[in-house]
Each structure stands twice: as C-alpha cells, then as structure tokens.
Design a protein around this motif. Sequence first.
Motif, PDB file in Angstrom:
ATOM      1  N   VAL A   1       7.099  31.087  53.432  1.00 17.10           N
ATOM      2  CA  VAL A   1       6.289  30.275  52.334  1.00 17.10           C
ATOM      3  C   VAL A   1       4.791  30.326  52.752  1.00 17.10           C
ATOM      4  O   VAL A   1       4.550  29.943  53.938  1.00 17.10           O
ATOM      5  CB  VAL A   1       6.908  28.959  52.491  1.00 17.10           C
ATOM      6  CG1 VAL A   1       6.071  28.084  51.274  1.00 17.10           C
ATOM      7  CG2 VAL A   1       8.498  28.866  52.254  1.00 17.10           C
ATOM      8  N   LEU A   2       3.920  30.583  51.794  1.00 17.53           N
ATOM      9  CA  LEU A   2       2.541  30.253  51.924  1.00 17.53           C
ATOM     10  C   LEU A   2       1.962  29.251  51.097  1.00 17.53           C
ATOM     11  O   LEU A   2       2.514  28.724  50.204  1.00 17.53           O
ATOM     12  CB  LEU A   2       1.787  31.668  51.584  1.00 17.53           C
ATOM     13  CG  LEU A   2       0.307  31.557  51.421  1.00 17.53           C
ATOM     14  CD1 LEU A   2      -0.293  31.696  52.862  1.00 17.53           C
ATOM     15  CD2 LEU A   2      -0.132  32.705  50.701  1.00 17.53           C
TER      16      LEU A   2
ATOM     17  N   GLU B   1       5.563  20.700  57.896  1.00 15.36           N
ATOM     18  CA  GLU B   1       6.274  20.002  59.005  1.00 15.36           C
ATOM     19  C   GLU B   1       7.642  20.261  58.148  1.00 15.36           C
ATOM     20  O   GLU B   1       8.776  20.689  58.619  1.00 15.36           O
ATOM     21  CB  GLU B   1       6.024  18.502  59.373  1.00 15.36           C
ATOM     22  CG  GLU B   1       7.157  18.337  60.596  1.00 15.36           C
ATOM     23  CD  GLU B   1       6.563  16.785  61.191  1.00 15.36           C
ATOM     24  OE1 GLU B   1       7.298  16.164  61.842  1.00 15.36           O
ATOM     25  OE2 GLU B   1       5.292  16.352  60.868  1.00 15.36           O
ATOM     26  N   ALA B   2       7.789  19.514  56.919  1.00 14.60           N
ATOM     27  CA  ALA B   2       9.199  19.573  56.294  1.00 14.60           C
ATOM     28  C   ALA B   2       9.664  21.046  56.032  1.00 14.60           C
ATOM     29  O   ALA B   2      11.161  21.192  56.321  1.00 14.60           O
ATOM     30  CB  ALA B   2       9.240  18.694  55.010  1.00 14.60           C
ATOM     31  N   LEU B   3       8.656  21.864  55.831  1.00 18.71           N
ATOM     32  CA  LEU B   3       9.242  23.427  55.720  1.00 18.71           C
ATOM     33  C   LEU B   3       9.732  23.916  56.792  1.00 18.71           C
ATOM     34  O   LEU B   3      10.916  24.671  57.046  1.00 18.71           O
ATOM     35  CB  LEU B   3       8.206  24.118  54.927  1.00 18.71           C
ATOM     36  CG  LEU B   3       7.786  23.680  53.305  1.00 18.71           C
ATOM     37  CD1 LEU B   3       6.629  24.567  53.190  1.00 18.71           C
ATOM     38  CD2 LEU B   3       8.987  24.238  52.500  1.00 18.71           C
ATOM     39  N   LEU B   4       9.122  23.707  57.911  1.00 19.42           N
ATOM     40  CA  LEU B   4       9.420  24.495  59.411  1.00 19.42           C
ATOM     41  C   LEU B   4      10.674  23.875  59.880  1.00 19.42           C
ATOM     42  O   LEU B   4      11.593  24.325  60.438  1.00 19.42           O
ATOM     43  CB  LEU B   4       8.266  24.140  60.077  1.00 19.42           C
ATOM     44  CG  LEU B   4       7.096  24.937  60.108  1.00 19.42           C
ATOM     45  CD1 LEU B   4       5.990  24.224  60.926  1.00 19.42           C
ATOM     46  CD2 LEU B   4       7.361  26.533  60.297  1.00 19.42           C
TER      47      LEU B   4
ATOM     48  N   GLY C   1      13.781  25.433  58.543  1.00 18.25           N
ATOM     49  CA  GLY C   1      13.795  26.677  59.015  1.00 18.25           C
ATOM     50  C   GLY C   1      12.831  27.965  58.231  1.00 18.25           C
ATOM     51  O   GLY C   1      13.164  29.089  58.313  1.00 18.25           O
ATOM     52  N   ALA C   2      11.965  27.414  57.571  1.00 18.74           N
ATOM     53  CA  ALA C   2      11.173  28.262  56.605  1.00 18.74           C
ATOM     54  C   ALA C   2      10.162  28.909  57.799  1.00 18.74           C
ATOM     55  O   ALA C   2       9.803  28.296  58.638  1.00 18.74           O
ATOM     56  CB  ALA C   2      10.533  27.681  55.578  1.00 18.74           C
TER      57      ALA C   2
ATOM     58  N   ASP D   1       8.078  34.811  49.949  1.00 17.97           N
ATOM     59  CA  ASP D   1       9.263  34.496  49.171  1.00 17.97           C
ATOM     60  C   ASP D   1       8.556  33.566  47.992  1.00 17.97           C
ATOM     61  O   ASP D   1       8.968  33.414  46.969  1.00 17.97           O
ATOM     62  CB  ASP D   1      10.242  34.098  49.757  1.00 17.97           C
ATOM     63  CG  ASP D   1      10.794  35.044  50.837  1.00 17.97           C
ATOM     64  OD1 ASP D   1      10.840  36.220  50.397  1.00 17.97           O
ATOM     65  OD2 ASP D   1      11.032  34.801  51.959  1.00 17.97           O
ATOM     66  N   TRP D   2       7.675  32.749  48.602  1.00 20.94           N
ATOM     67  CA  TRP D   2       7.260  31.253  47.800  1.00 20.94           C
ATOM     68  C   TRP D   2       5.806  31.273  48.405  1.00 20.94           C
ATOM     69  O   TRP D   2       5.492  30.881  49.368  1.00 20.94           O
ATOM     70  CB  TRP D   2       8.223  30.327  48.227  1.00 20.94           C
ATOM     71  CG  TRP D   2       7.891  28.825  47.547  1.00 20.94           C
ATOM     72  CD1 TRP D   2       7.069  28.807  46.717  1.00 20.94           C
ATOM     73  CD2 TRP D   2       8.187  27.677  48.143  1.00 20.94           C
ATOM     74  NE1 TRP D   2       6.908  27.142  46.320  1.00 20.94           N
ATOM     75  CE2 TRP D   2       7.796  26.819  47.221  1.00 20.94           C
ATOM     76  CE3 TRP D   2       9.186  27.434  48.934  1.00 20.94           C
ATOM     77  CZ2 TRP D   2       8.018  25.054  47.322  1.00 20.94           C
ATOM     78  CZ3 TRP D   2       9.454  25.799  49.079  1.00 20.94           C
ATOM     79  CH2 TRP D   2       8.976  24.974  48.536  1.00 20.94           C
TER      80      TRP D   2
END
Length: 199
Positions: free
Chosen positions: A46-47, A58-61, A64-65, A106-107
Amino acid sequence: MAVNSGDAAFWDIRYQQHSMPWDSAGLPGGFAGEAQRLLAAGARRVLVPGCGSAYEVEALLQHGAQVLAVDFSAPAVARARALHPQCADAIVEADFFSAAVSGEWDWVYERAFLCALPPALRPQYAAKMAALLPAGSCLAGYFYLGDKRGGPPYTIATDSLQALLGPYFTLEQQLQLPGSLPVFGQDEYWMVWRRTQET
C-alpha cells in the motif's frame, strides 16, 4: 511567485500554524472496514501519497500490509513520525511526482491528496497512478466530488473524474461513509478504481 498548493511551502505553513481542517485526528470514518476488505482481497502493498499525519499507516501495518507513506512537506512528515514513532521508517519525505516514488503497488490510498492538488496537475496524477498500479490493483479511498469553486480542497465533478481516470481504471465501488469532516461536508465518497489491463 505566489505560493500555491503545488508547492511544499504552502503546506509547510499550514502544518507549522496547525491550520489543518483536513486532519481527521484519527482514522477517517469507515476506513477500518473498507481497508480490511481490500487487504483481505490481497491488496498488501500500500502506497499512501500526501500522507499528512498518517493515521492510516499504523492501522495498515498492524494488519500486515507493506506500507510506504510519502509527503513533500517536511513539517507533515515530522508530525506523522512524532505521532507514530513505531511507523517512522514507513513515512518518507518525497514528492509523489518524482522518481523517488516508484515500484508496483497493490493499492494506492487516496485521502485529501487529489483535492489538495492544483487542478492543472490532475493529468499527471492520473498518469502517475497508472504507472504505479499494475492491472488488477486499485486506487481506492476518499474523493471529494462536486463543482464548488476555489480551493484547496478542490472538488472534482463526477464526469471529470471519470474522464481523468477512465483511460486507466474502472470504477468498482462508490459509497458515502459516515464521519466526513466539515471541510468536505457531504461531498466525500469512498471509491475503488480498479486498474484495467495496461496498454
């Protein structure tokens, strides 16, 4: 030359003065559920361009992103790193339009980035998104729709957004989520644009 929203200095001043009406002070309304759906579908890289305070990183990490968040405003990056010290390595000072932002994702997550850009940069925005996103990946997030004059934030009419992204993407989802900030009113929509086969 007058300062404009295409210059980092424009945003530097706003962060330094804490004049940030676009700052959600946390995750935007509806983000958690929509993000989990995309992550579960395989959007793991994710970028986050124009990341500002980077609340979503933080939520994305945590889910597991693999995340890279970029902003060309040094005060914005400093603020984001201070707010999320455990995510500091994922938050980088860089111009989205420069060669420093590259690779395949991917996103690409859109939030208050397109609407912050001078409208003249919209074709560059679309072309860069297309270059970063291979077929099947997505440009997804919050888009500020409408035909209001002035900005930033700058609205974009639905047909203009379709004309901008249509050569590269197909609109897969559009919905209004709760909790939009006053600066956006009822004109902010969650949209998922799927990258079509590259030509």
